[in-house]
Design a protein around this motif. Sequence first.
Motif, PDB file in Angstrom:
ATOM      1  N   GLN A 127       0.872   4.412  -2.686  1.00 41.34           N
ATOM      2  CA  GLN A 127       0.817   5.781  -2.274  1.00 41.34           C
ATOM      3  C   GLN A 127       1.902   6.537  -2.747  1.00 41.34           C
ATOM      4  N   ARG A 149       0.579  -1.375   0.064  1.00 44.07           N
ATOM      5  CA  ARG A 149       0.022   0.063  -0.081  1.00 44.07           C
ATOM      6  C   ARG A 149       0.653   1.153   0.075  1.00 44.07           C
ATOM      7  N   THR A 150       1.789   1.210   0.820  1.00 41.77           N
ATOM      8  CA  THR A 150       2.832   2.460   0.949  1.00 41.77           C
ATOM      9  C   THR A 150       3.481   2.560  -0.490  1.00 41.77           C
TER      10      THR A 150
END
Length: 265
Positions: free
Chosen positions: A229, A225-226
């Motif tokens: 992002q 997810r990081t």
Amino acid sequence: MDKHNVAPLGQNQSGHVSLEERVARENLAAFYRICHMFGWTELIYNHITARVPGPERHFLINQFGLMYSEITASNLVKIDVEGRVVDGSFAPVNAPGFTIHSAIHAARQDAHYIVHTHTTEGVTVACSEHGLSPHNFYGAQLHGQVAYHDFEGISIDLSERERLVRSLGDRSYMILRHHGLLTCGETAAAAFFRMYQLQRACEVQVNTMKMGQELRTLDEAVLNRTVQQSQTAVAKGFDKDHGFGEDTYAALVRQLDVSRQNFRD
């Protein structure tokens, strides 16, 4: 001119360049000055290069013998992928810079700008067995994004170019083991921002190692997810209309202009 002398500043090319090349020259000269600002320098060594727009396979590189703080748009040297100077000057070019950068410029259509550094933290992580850790704020943003290339000695053997390209693949971040860091991008802003991410990840990792404690790991789902992002939001200033690293790079160029640096000369 004696090969050990530095060509006069501002005399490496005639000034008869296209607007597109002039923009590339100013962007690259700014890139050198920004790296000087951050301390990502190694005396007169290391390189940042830019592909010259147009059908010719030409790119710009620093004149060997100049510090990063001396680089200007007009004293950059234009060479072809065989290392021949094509701007009418007799300016010297460092062989390892030609080997590493020309390989990637020739193979990757999206690698318009390439930066290579030998920072202490970068070389330290490059010497570690497991390479870059994803288990910090910056490293998490690069999870699964970094390529590795094994050290073969100082990069003056042209046959290494094929192996460099194979190691990099389609990635834009690379750790040259026992050697340093490399990033590339379609713009100076993208190549810079990627190097900033990679350098910061190495800095935090090296300082964490100094504590002598086991790293607190992050979950794989959080890491993925990081990355998403960072690549789609953070690096674009949370503005979908901005290019990768564009707002950050523009702010740094404004600092150069405010401090009256002569990189545009």
